[in-house]
Write an enzyme that holds these catalytic residues in place. Structure first.
Site: not given
Length: 216
Positions: A4, A6, A165
Site C-alpha cells: 500500500d 499512504d 497499514d
C-alpha cells in the site's frame, strides 16, 4: 511483494489535509482538523470527499461531491511538499531488492498522484508495477487491484506478500488469500489484535527478514 502507499510507505496525511482545507476555503466552508482528515484516508478520493461533506453537514450525494472530487484530483499531483517516507522505508526497499524481491504498489490513491509523489521522493523506479484507485473499475478492499498488481509484476499470488497499514488493506489481503504484513504506525483505527495479519511491525528494518522467512 506489494505495498500500500499512504500510511504504509509514505505519510501523506499533511498534504491531504492541506489540500482538503484549501478546497474548503475556496468555497467558504469551515476547515477540518488534521485528525479528522487523517481518519478519512484509505478508501480513495470519492470516499474522502464523502466523509468531508458529511462532517461539515453538507449532502454527500449532492452536486458539490463531484465538483470537489474533480478539484481535489486536479491538485493532487502537486500535493507532495509535506509528504515523507516513513523511517526505514528506503533502506528496507533496498534490502528487499538486494534479496531479489520484485516490488509493486497497490493503492486507492489515483495512479497519477501516486506516481507523482513517488517520483518527488525519488522512489518511483523502485517499483515494477503501480496500480491506483482509478486503474480498475473497483478499489480495495476488492482483491482485484491486488491481483492485477501481482500479475503486472509477473508473479503469482502464492508467492506474494501484501504490506499495508489499514483495515482496508487487511481485508484486501484476506479476500485475496495472501499473507498480510501490517505496518502499525499508519492510519488504521482498529487495534492491531483485531486485524487479521501474518506479521505486525512498527520498524521497517524488520520487514526484509520477515519476507525472507516467509518465502525462503
Amino acid at each position: 511483494m506489494v505495498f500500500d502507499l499512504d500510511g504504509t510507505l509514505i505519510d501523506s496525511a499533511p498534504d491531504i489535509h492541506a489540500a482538503s482545507n484549501a478546497l474548503l476555503a475556496e468555497d467558504g466552508l469551515p476547515a477540518l482538523t488534521f485528525d479528522q482528515i487523517r481518519s478519512f484516508i484509505g478508501k480513495g478520493v470519492p470516499q474522502l470527499v464523502t466523509r468531508i461533506l458529511e462532517t461539515i453537514g453538507d449532502d454527500p450525494t449532492g452536486p458539490r461531491h463531484a465538483a470537489l472530487v474533480h478539484r481535489f484530483e486536479a491538485r493532487y499531483e502537486t500535493a507532495v511538499g509535506l509528504t515523507l517516507p516513513y523511517p526505514g522505508v528506503v533502506a528496507a526497499l533496498d534490502r528487499l531488492a538486494e534479496r531479489g524481491f520484485v516490488l509493486g504498489v497497490c493503492t486507492n490513491k489515483p495512479a497519477a498522484p501516486a506516481r507523482a509523489v513517488l517520483a518527488h521522493l525519488g522512489l518511483l523506479n523502485r517499483f515494477a508495477a503501480i496500480l491506483g484507485g482509478d486503474s480498475l473499475s473497483v478499489r480495495k478492499p476488492d482483491p482485484a487491484p491486488l491481483f492485477a498488481t501481482i500479475a503486472a509484476l509477473g508473479a503469482v499470488p502464492e508467492r506474494c506478500l501484501y504490506v499495508g497499514d489499514s483495515e482496508v488493506d487487511a481485508e484486501t489481503a484476506m479476500r485475496a488469500g495472501i499473507p498480510f504484513a501490517l505496518y502499525t504506525e499508519g492510519y488504521r483505527k482498529t487495534p492491531v489484535a483485531e486485524l487479521p495479519h501474518r506479521f505486525a511491525f512498527g520498524d521497517f528494518s524488520r520487514l526484509p527478514a520477515f519476507a525472507a522467512e516467509v518465502f525462503g
